[in-house]
Design a protein around this motif. Structure first.
Motif, short mmCIF file in Angstrom:
data_model
loop_
_atom_site.label_atom_id
_atom_site.label_comp_id
_atom_site.label_asym_id
_atom_site.label_seq_id
_atom_site.Cartn_x
_atom_site.Cartn_y
_atom_site.Cartn_z
N THR A 158 0.88 -1.10 -0.17
CA THR A 158 0.02 0.06 0.00
C THR A 158 0.70 1.17 0.12
N ALA A 159 1.92 1.39 0.92
CA ALA A 159 2.71 2.38 0.63
C ALA A 159 3.44 2.56 -0.58
N ARG A 160 3.89 1.45 -1.08
CA ARG A 160 4.51 1.93 -2.56
C ARG A 160 3.40 2.28 -3.61
N MET A 161 2.17 1.85 -3.56
CA MET A 161 1.11 2.30 -4.27
C MET A 161 0.75 3.55 -3.89
N ALA A 162 0.57 4.09 -2.87
CA ALA A 162 0.40 5.61 -2.44
C ALA A 162 1.38 6.65 -3.03
N TRP A 163 2.73 5.96 -3.02
CA TRP A 163 3.79 6.88 -3.37
C TRP A 163 3.66 6.99 -5.07
N ARG A 164 3.29 5.92 -5.72
CA ARG A 164 3.36 5.87 -7.14
C ARG A 164 2.04 6.75 -7.67
N ARG A 165 0.85 6.67 -6.87
CA ARG A 165 -0.16 7.38 -7.26
C ARG A 165 -0.21 8.78 -6.89
N TRP A 166 0.22 8.91 -5.68
CA TRP A 166 -0.03 10.25 -5.47
C TRP A 166 1.53 11.16 -5.26
N GLY A 167 2.39 10.40 -5.17
CA GLY A 167 3.80 11.01 -4.86
C GLY A 167 4.19 11.15 -3.48
N ILE A 168 3.33 10.67 -2.50
CA ILE A 168 3.62 10.71 -1.05
C ILE A 168 4.97 9.74 -0.73
N ASP A 169 5.89 10.27 -0.04
CA ASP A 169 7.02 9.52 0.25
C ASP A 169 6.34 8.78 1.53
N ILE A 215 11.27 7.23 14.10
CA ILE A 215 9.90 7.87 13.38
C ILE A 215 10.58 9.41 13.05
N GLU A 216 11.22 10.08 14.14
CA GLU A 216 11.62 11.50 13.72
C GLU A 216 12.44 11.44 12.44
N LEU A 217 13.45 10.61 12.55
CA LEU A 217 13.95 10.55 11.17
C LEU A 217 13.43 10.36 9.94
N GLY A 218 12.56 9.31 10.16
CA GLY A 218 11.77 8.93 9.10
C GLY A 218 10.94 10.09 8.64
N LEU A 219 10.67 11.10 9.43
CA LEU A 219 10.00 12.21 8.89
C LEU A 219 10.75 13.38 8.22
N THR A 220 11.99 13.38 8.57
CA THR A 220 12.70 14.49 8.12
C THR A 220 14.00 13.96 7.41
N ALA A 221 14.27 12.99 7.12
CA ALA A 221 15.57 12.57 6.33
C ALA A 221 15.12 12.81 4.81
N GLU A 222 16.20 13.42 4.18
CA GLU A 222 16.21 13.55 2.65
C GLU A 222 16.09 12.15 2.09
N PHE A 223 14.98 12.05 1.48
CA PHE A 223 14.48 10.66 1.01
C PHE A 223 13.48 10.82 0.03
N SER A 224 13.28 10.04 -0.98
CA SER A 224 12.13 9.87 -1.88
C SER A 224 11.66 8.63 -2.22
N GLY A 225 10.55 8.20 -2.35
CA GLY A 225 9.98 6.85 -2.72
C GLY A 225 9.02 6.18 -1.60
N ALA A 226 9.14 4.81 -1.55
CA ALA A 226 8.43 4.10 -0.46
C ALA A 226 9.26 3.00 -0.37
N GLN A 227 9.89 3.00 0.87
CA GLN A 227 10.79 1.70 1.19
C GLN A 227 10.65 1.21 2.51
N ALA A 228 10.98 0.19 2.92
CA ALA A 228 11.05 -0.62 4.01
C ALA A 228 12.22 -0.69 4.89
N PHE A 229 12.40 -0.55 6.12
CA PHE A 229 13.63 -0.42 6.57
C PHE A 229 13.43 -1.17 7.86
N PHE A 230 14.50 -2.37 8.31
CA PHE A 230 14.76 -2.97 9.45
C PHE A 230 15.32 -1.97 10.22
N VAL A 231 14.91 -2.00 11.65
CA VAL A 231 15.57 -1.23 12.67
C VAL A 231 15.63 -2.03 14.01
N ALA A 232 16.60 -1.66 14.59
CA ALA A 232 16.77 -2.83 15.73
C ALA A 232 17.95 -2.27 16.57
#
Length: 292
Positions: A158-169, A215-232
């Motif tokens: 769904t995240a990838r679709m939303a980015w492709r459809r509306w351009g929301i990162d 989550i803060e960095l997910g909101l503010t980092a320079e990034f474009s697209g829709a991507q999943a990240f492992f964090v731990a």
């Protein structure tokens, strides 16, 4: 504390949950204006605007998105047993679609969503399987046999679709077990006695404070697209050397590299390089000898 989020309105869904409450507090401390969307009344929420509603409701989400600049979507049923299979799957996938579709159509530029380590399917799988390899990474083959894991895999689509459809990162975090230090310590005590239960997740964990920071960095980092990240966290929640754990409980699973000490057998490169995230809160555990 100065932040690029200062003065910006951020919607946090699931704001009364474990990660949601920590995130709302963290973002508010950074100067963000927090709108909390929650299905329960909670006077302790750190938010200047609270909407009590359902993330499956178009009207409730539309109301919560008023004047919002950024979105954090955490609302979900967090486990296969958190309802019937239908309730778990439908709640999660409808909520994520509803939030991202409305945010995208409004022109909101960035969203962070909670995926899960379970998006790759193995931790809750009822069959006797192990990961395809270690370290776990975002390209690991999936084997999904439960409705919760399927819902999280669907959320990433769904995240990838939303980015492709509306351009929301969209940044989707594949969170491991996230909790407070005291609960994580109790979990590690259990793995000291019987560590086999952590093998499918690579004995990974994350402190709620680090989840909020990610989550803060997910909101503010320079990034474009829709991507999943492992964090731990960088280390495991078991008091044994990682190589010894893998020798004992996953001897036939290929290792793409060797692991030092209690290093978590998860590849965290993407989150570090793209988002600049590295966990700061780790369990202070000894490295004991694992008895065979």
């Amino acid at each position: 504390m100065s932040s690029s989020l200062s003065g910006r309105r951020v919607l946090v869904t699931g704001a009364a949950g474990r990660i949601g409450s920590a995130t709302s507090r963290h973002l508010a401390d950074l100067g963000a204006l927090v709108t909390a969307l929650t299905n329960v009344e909670d006077e302790s929420l750190k938010a200047d605007r609270v909407v009590v509603g359902d993330t499956r409701s178009e009207a409730d989400v539309a109301r919560a998105l008023e004047d919002v600049d950024l979105v954090v979507h955490l609302a979900a049923r967090p486990h296969p047993t958190a309802g019937t299979p239908y309730e778990v799957f439908s709640t999660n996938v409808v909520s994520t679609f509803n939030v991202l579709a409305q945010a995208g159509a409004l022109g909101i530029g960035r969203a962070v969503v909670a995926s899960s380590i379970n998006a790759y399917g193995v931790p809750f799988n009822p069959h006797d399987i192990l990961p395809a390899y270690f370290p776990l990474d975002e390209k690991i083959p999936t084997d999904v046999a439960d409705w919760y894991s399927l819902s999280k895999q669907n959320d990433e689509h769904t995240a990838r679709m939303a980015w492709r459809r509306w351009g929301i990162d969209v940044v989707a975090f594949r969170f491991p077990h996230v909790n407070s230090p005291d609960v994580l310590t109790k979990l590690s005590d259990g793995f000291r006695e019987d560590p086999v239960g952590g093998v499918r997740e690579g004995w990974s964990y994350l402190d709620t404070r680090d989840a909020a920071r990610a989550i803060e960095l997910g909101l503010t980092a320079e990034f474009s697209g829709a991507q999943a990240f492992f964090v731990a966290a960088n280390t495991t929640n078991a008091p044994y050397a990682t190589e010894d754990l893998l020798d004992a409980f996953a001897p036939n699973v290929p290792r793409l590299r060797r692991f030092t000490g209690r290093e978590v057998p998860m590849d965290l490169t993407a989150a570090r390089t793209v988002l600049g995230f590295q966990a700061q809160h780790e369990l202070d555990l000894p490295t004991l000898r694992l008895e065979s």
